[in-house]
Design a protein around this motif. Structure first.
Motif, mmCIF file in Angstrom:
data_model
loop_
_atom_site.group_PDB
_atom_site.id
_atom_site.type_symbol
_atom_site.label_atom_id
_atom_site.label_comp_id
_atom_site.label_asym_id
_atom_site.label_seq_id
_atom_site.Cartn_x
_atom_site.Cartn_y
_atom_site.Cartn_z
ATOM 1 N N ALA A 118 0.827 -1.206 0.000
ATOM 2 C CA ALA A 118 0.000 0.000 0.000
ATOM 3 C C ALA A 118 0.859 1.253 0.000
ATOM 4 C CB ALA A 118 -0.925 -0.004 1.219
ATOM 5 N N ARG A 119 1.936 1.214 0.749
ATOM 6 C CA ARG A 119 2.847 2.368 0.774
ATOM 7 C C ARG A 119 3.529 2.539 -0.589
ATOM 8 N NH1 ARG A 119 4.876 5.330 4.869
ATOM 9 N NH2 ARG A 119 4.190 3.845 6.472
ATOM 10 N N ALA A 120 3.912 1.417 -1.210
ATOM 11 C CA ALA A 120 4.546 1.484 -2.527
ATOM 12 C C ALA A 120 3.574 2.009 -3.578
ATOM 13 C CB ALA A 120 5.063 0.104 -2.928
ATOM 14 N N PHE A 121 2.309 1.652 -3.448
ATOM 15 C CA PHE A 121 1.269 2.146 -4.354
ATOM 16 C C PHE A 121 1.240 3.672 -4.357
ATOM 17 C CE2 PHE A 121 -3.155 3.725 -4.520
ATOM 18 C CZ PHE A 121 -3.537 3.327 -5.792
ATOM 19 N N VAL A 122 1.345 4.261 -3.169
ATOM 20 C CA VAL A 122 1.328 5.718 -3.046
ATOM 21 C C VAL A 122 2.654 6.324 -3.484
ATOM 22 C CG1 VAL A 122 1.108 7.663 -1.442
ATOM 23 C CG2 VAL A 122 -0.367 5.656 -1.188
ATOM 24 N N ASP A 123 3.757 5.740 -3.023
ATOM 25 C CA ASP A 123 5.073 6.310 -3.294
ATOM 26 C C ASP A 123 5.391 6.385 -4.786
ATOM 27 O OD1 ASP A 123 5.460 6.640 -0.603
ATOM 28 O OD2 ASP A 123 6.778 4.893 -0.360
ATOM 29 N N ALA A 124 4.829 5.474 -5.585
ATOM 30 C CA ALA A 124 5.109 5.474 -7.019
ATOM 31 C C ALA A 124 4.563 6.716 -7.710
ATOM 32 C CB ALA A 124 4.533 4.220 -7.669
ATOM 33 N N GLU A 125 3.411 7.221 -7.223
ATOM 34 C CA GLU A 125 2.807 8.428 -7.797
ATOM 35 C C GLU A 125 2.092 9.209 -6.693
ATOM 36 O OE1 GLU A 125 0.585 8.349 -11.399
ATOM 37 O OE2 GLU A 125 1.715 6.678 -12.248
ATOM 38 N N PRO A 126 2.849 9.827 -5.805
ATOM 39 C CA PRO A 126 2.252 10.489 -4.636
ATOM 40 C C PRO A 126 1.319 11.652 -4.975
ATOM 41 C CG PRO A 126 4.583 11.034 -4.830
ATOM 42 C CD PRO A 126 4.323 9.919 -5.803
ATOM 43 N N ALA A 127 1.469 12.232 -6.146
ATOM 44 C CA ALA A 127 0.618 13.368 -6.508
ATOM 45 C C ALA A 127 -0.787 12.941 -6.905
ATOM 46 C CB ALA A 127 1.254 14.151 -7.658
ATOM 47 N N THR A 128 -0.945 11.677 -7.304
ATOM 48 C CA THR A 128 -2.249 11.235 -7.810
ATOM 49 C C THR A 128 -2.843 10.057 -7.055
ATOM 50 O OG1 THR A 128 -1.173 9.787 -9.446
ATOM 51 C CG2 THR A 128 -1.720 12.038 -10.148
ATOM 52 N N ARG A 129 -2.090 9.481 -6.105
ATOM 53 C CA ARG A 129 -2.592 8.309 -5.385
ATOM 54 C C ARG A 129 -2.556 8.525 -3.882
ATOM 55 N NH1 ARG A 129 1.129 3.746 -8.246
ATOM 56 N NH2 ARG A 129 0.509 4.121 -10.425
ATOM 57 N N SER A 130 -3.452 7.822 -3.196
ATOM 58 C CA SER A 130 -3.455 7.842 -1.733
ATOM 59 C C SER A 130 -3.931 6.489 -1.229
ATOM 60 C CB SER A 130 -4.362 8.959 -1.199
ATOM 61 O OG SER A 130 -5.710 8.754 -1.608
ATOM 62 N N ALA A 131 -3.592 6.180 0.012
ATOM 63 C CA ALA A 131 -3.982 4.896 0.584
ATOM 64 C C ALA A 131 -4.260 5.037 2.069
ATOM 65 C CB ALA A 131 -2.890 3.850 0.356
ATOM 66 N N ALA A 132 -5.271 4.311 2.524
ATOM 67 C CA ALA A 132 -5.601 4.231 3.942
ATOM 68 C C ALA A 132 -5.522 2.765 4.352
ATOM 69 C CB ALA A 132 -7.000 4.771 4.200
ATOM 70 N N VAL A 133 -4.773 2.481 5.408
ATOM 71 C CA VAL A 133 -4.641 1.118 5.921
ATOM 72 C C VAL A 133 -5.384 1.030 7.243
ATOM 73 C CG1 VAL A 133 -3.038 -0.643 6.743
ATOM 74 C CG2 VAL A 133 -2.442 0.755 4.759
ATOM 75 N N LEU A 134 -6.393 0.163 7.300
ATOM 76 C CA LEU A 134 -7.178 -0.019 8.519
ATOM 77 C C LEU A 134 -6.591 -1.172 9.320
ATOM 78 C CD1 LEU A 134 -10.799 0.277 7.045
ATOM 79 C CD2 LEU A 134 -9.080 2.059 7.445
ATOM 80 N N LYS A 135 -6.440 -0.959 10.619
ATOM 81 C CA LYS A 135 -5.805 -1.970 11.470
ATOM 82 C C LYS A 135 -6.740 -2.355 12.622
ATOM 83 C CE LYS A 135 -2.052 0.379 12.316
ATOM 84 N NZ LYS A 135 -0.693 0.696 12.772
ATOM 85 N N PRO A 136 -7.783 -3.135 12.309
ATOM 86 C CA PRO A 136 -8.689 -3.571 13.380
ATOM 87 C C PRO A 136 -8.099 -4.725 14.175
ATOM 88 C CG PRO A 136 -9.348 -4.535 11.287
ATOM 89 C CD PRO A 136 -8.197 -3.608 10.984
ATOM 90 N N GLY A 137 -8.595 -4.878 15.395
ATOM 91 C CA GLY A 137 -8.280 -6.070 16.173
ATOM 92 C C GLY A 137 -9.187 -7.200 15.712
ATOM 93 N N PRO A 138 -9.393 -8.234 16.534
ATOM 94 C CA PRO A 138 -10.304 -9.319 16.155
ATOM 95 C C PRO A 138 -11.683 -8.756 15.796
ATOM 96 C CG PRO A 138 -9.070 -9.895 18.123
ATOM 97 C CD PRO A 138 -8.783 -8.449 17.865
ATOM 98 N N ILE A 139 -12.251 -9.224 14.679
ATOM 99 C CA ILE A 139 -13.505 -8.659 14.168
ATOM 100 C C ILE A 139 -14.659 -9.584 14.509
ATOM 101 C CG2 ILE A 139 -14.710 -7.874 12.099
ATOM 102 C CD1 ILE A 139 -11.952 -7.361 10.849
ATOM 103 N N HIS A 140 -15.731 -8.999 15.054
ATOM 104 C CA HIS A 140 -16.887 -9.816 15.431
ATOM 105 C C HIS A 140 -18.148 -9.411 14.675
ATOM 106 C CE1 HIS A 140 -18.656 -6.636 18.016
ATOM 107 N NE2 HIS A 140 -17.426 -6.399 18.451
ATOM 108 N N GLY A 141 -19.103 -10.313 14.689
ATOM 109 C CA GLY A 141 -20.370 -10.170 13.974
ATOM 110 C C GLY A 141 -20.868 -11.575 13.672
ATOM 111 N N TRP A 142 -21.873 -11.694 12.803
ATOM 112 C CA TRP A 142 -22.337 -13.018 12.388
ATOM 113 C C TRP A 142 -21.411 -13.526 11.285
ATOM 114 C CZ3 TRP A 142 -26.037 -16.092 14.443
ATOM 115 C CH2 TRP A 142 -26.889 -15.496 15.385
ATOM 116 N N ARG A 143 -20.724 -14.627 11.536
ATOM 117 C CA ARG A 143 -19.761 -15.157 10.565
ATOM 118 C C ARG A 143 -20.185 -16.535 10.076
ATOM 119 N NH1 ARG A 143 -13.398 -14.117 10.424
ATOM 120 N NH2 ARG A 143 -13.002 -15.033 8.386
ATOM 121 N N ALA A 144 -20.356 -16.664 8.743
ATOM 122 C CA ALA A 144 -20.747 -17.946 8.155
ATOM 123 C C ALA A 144 -19.607 -18.948 8.279
ATOM 124 C CB ALA A 144 -21.128 -17.751 6.697
ATOM 125 N N VAL A 145 -19.927 -20.157 8.711
ATOM 126 C CA VAL A 145 -18.934 -21.225 8.815
ATOM 127 C C VAL A 145 -19.317 -22.414 7.937
ATOM 128 C CG1 VAL A 145 -18.137 -20.576 11.109
ATOM 129 C CG2 VAL A 145 -20.101 -22.111 10.883
#
Length: 248
Positions: free
Chosen positions: A160-187
Motif C-alpha cells: 500500500a505504501r509502494a502504491f502511493v510512493d510510485a505516484e504520490p501526486a495522484t494516489r493515496s492509501a488508507a490502511v485499517l488496522k482492526p483487532g479481532p472482528i466480530h459479527g455473524w460469521r458464516a462457517v
C-alpha cells in the motif's frame, strides 16, 4: 460543485468483512456518496451471511465478478475490472490459524493484497483502502499470531505504501488496522456463528483499560459493521493525499 459519487470496487466481496462493506456501500446510510459497487471474489457471489440489508438502495448499481487475483492472468483481469474506479477496497486474507502453513498465510494475506494494489496502479485508481490488522511483534513471539500471518500483513502494508510512493501526486492509501472482528460469521451453508456474543464484553473491557498502541489495544475486538463504516468513509474521502494508517 460537490464531490461526484464514488465508483468503488471491493476485492474480497464474498468474505465476512468484504460482504459487510458491499452491503453498507449499497445502503441508504451512504446515500449520495456511492454510484456503483463492484464486488470481486473467487466465487463472484454475495457473502453467505451478510449483515442486514433492509435499507438497500435501488439507485446504487451493485454487481459481482468472479476472479482469482492469484491466478496467472489475475492481475490483468483485475486491472481491466478496475478501470474507471475511484477507489478500491482490499479485504482479502486468511484467518490467523496456527495449523496453516507459513507459505499459504503469506500468499493469502500478503501476495494477494500486493497483486490487487499492483492492478489498481495499472488501472490508475487514485484511492486504495486496505483492510489489514492490528498486530504487534510480541503477539508473534507469544504464538498468538502465526508468523506467516504477520509477515503477510506487513507485506500488504508495504504494498500500500509502494502504491502511493510510485505516484504520490495522484494516489493515496488508507490502511485499517482492526483487532479481532466480530459479527455473524458464516462457517457453513446456512450456519453462522454469533461472534459478538463473546467478543462484545471483551471489547468493552479492553477499550476501558488498554492504552493506545499497546498489545492490549491490538487485541481489542471491533464489530464488522464498524470496519465497514470506516472502509467506506475512507474510500469516499475527497482531496486526500499520502499514506495513512488507522487503528480501530
Amino acid at each position: 460543485p460537490g464531490q461526484a459519487p464514488a465508483r468503488v470496487v471491493v476485492v474480497g466481496a464474498s468474505g465476512f468483512v468484504g460482504g459487510a462493506i458491499v452491503n453498507l456501500a449499497s445502503s441508504r446510510r451512504v446515500c449520495g456518496r456511492i454510484a456503483s459497487v463492484l464486488g470481486v471474489s473467487r466465487s463472484g457471489t454475495a457473502a453467505a451471511h451478510p449483515s442486514p440489508s433492509s435499507d438497500a438502495r435501488s439507485d446504487v448499481s451493485t454487481t459481482y465478478l468472479a476472479l482469482d487475483v492469484l491466478a496467472p492472468r489475475g492481475n490483468d483481469e483485475l486491472a481491466s475490472a478496475l478501470e474507471g474506479a475511484t477507489a478500491v477496497i482490499v479485504s482479502v486474507g486468511f484467518a490467523p490459524l496456527p495449523f496453516v502453513a507459513y507459505d499459504k498465510q503469506v500468499r493469502m494475506n500478503g501476495e494477494s493484497n500486493k497483486r490487487v494494489l499492483e492492478a489498481a496502479a495499472t488501472a490508475k485508481v487514485p484511492r486504495a483502502v486496505l483492510v489489514n490488522a492490528a498486530m504487534a511483534e510480541p503477539l508473534v513471539s507469544l504464538g498468538v499470531v502465526p508468523r506467516g500471518y504477520y509477515d503477510g500483513k506487513i507485506m500488504a502494508r508495504e504494498a500500500a505504501r509502494a502504491f502511493v510512493d510510485a505516484e504520490p501526486a495522484t494516489r493515496s492509501a488508507a490502511v485499517l488496522k482492526p483487532g479481532p472482528i466480530h459479527g455473524w460469521r458464516a462457517v457453513a451453508p446456512g450456519v453462522a456463528l454469533p461472534l459478538s456474543a463473546a467478543m462484545v464484553p471483551a471489547e468493552t473491557v479492553l477499550r476501558a483499560v488498554a492504552s493506545p498502541g499497546s498489545t492490549l489495544a491490538d487485541l481489542t475486538p471491533v464489530s464488522v459493521s464498524r470496519v465497514a463504516e470506516v472502509a467506506i468513509e475512507q474510500a469516499t474521502r475527497d482531496g486526500v493525499t499520502g499514506y495513512e494508517e488507522f487503528a480501530l
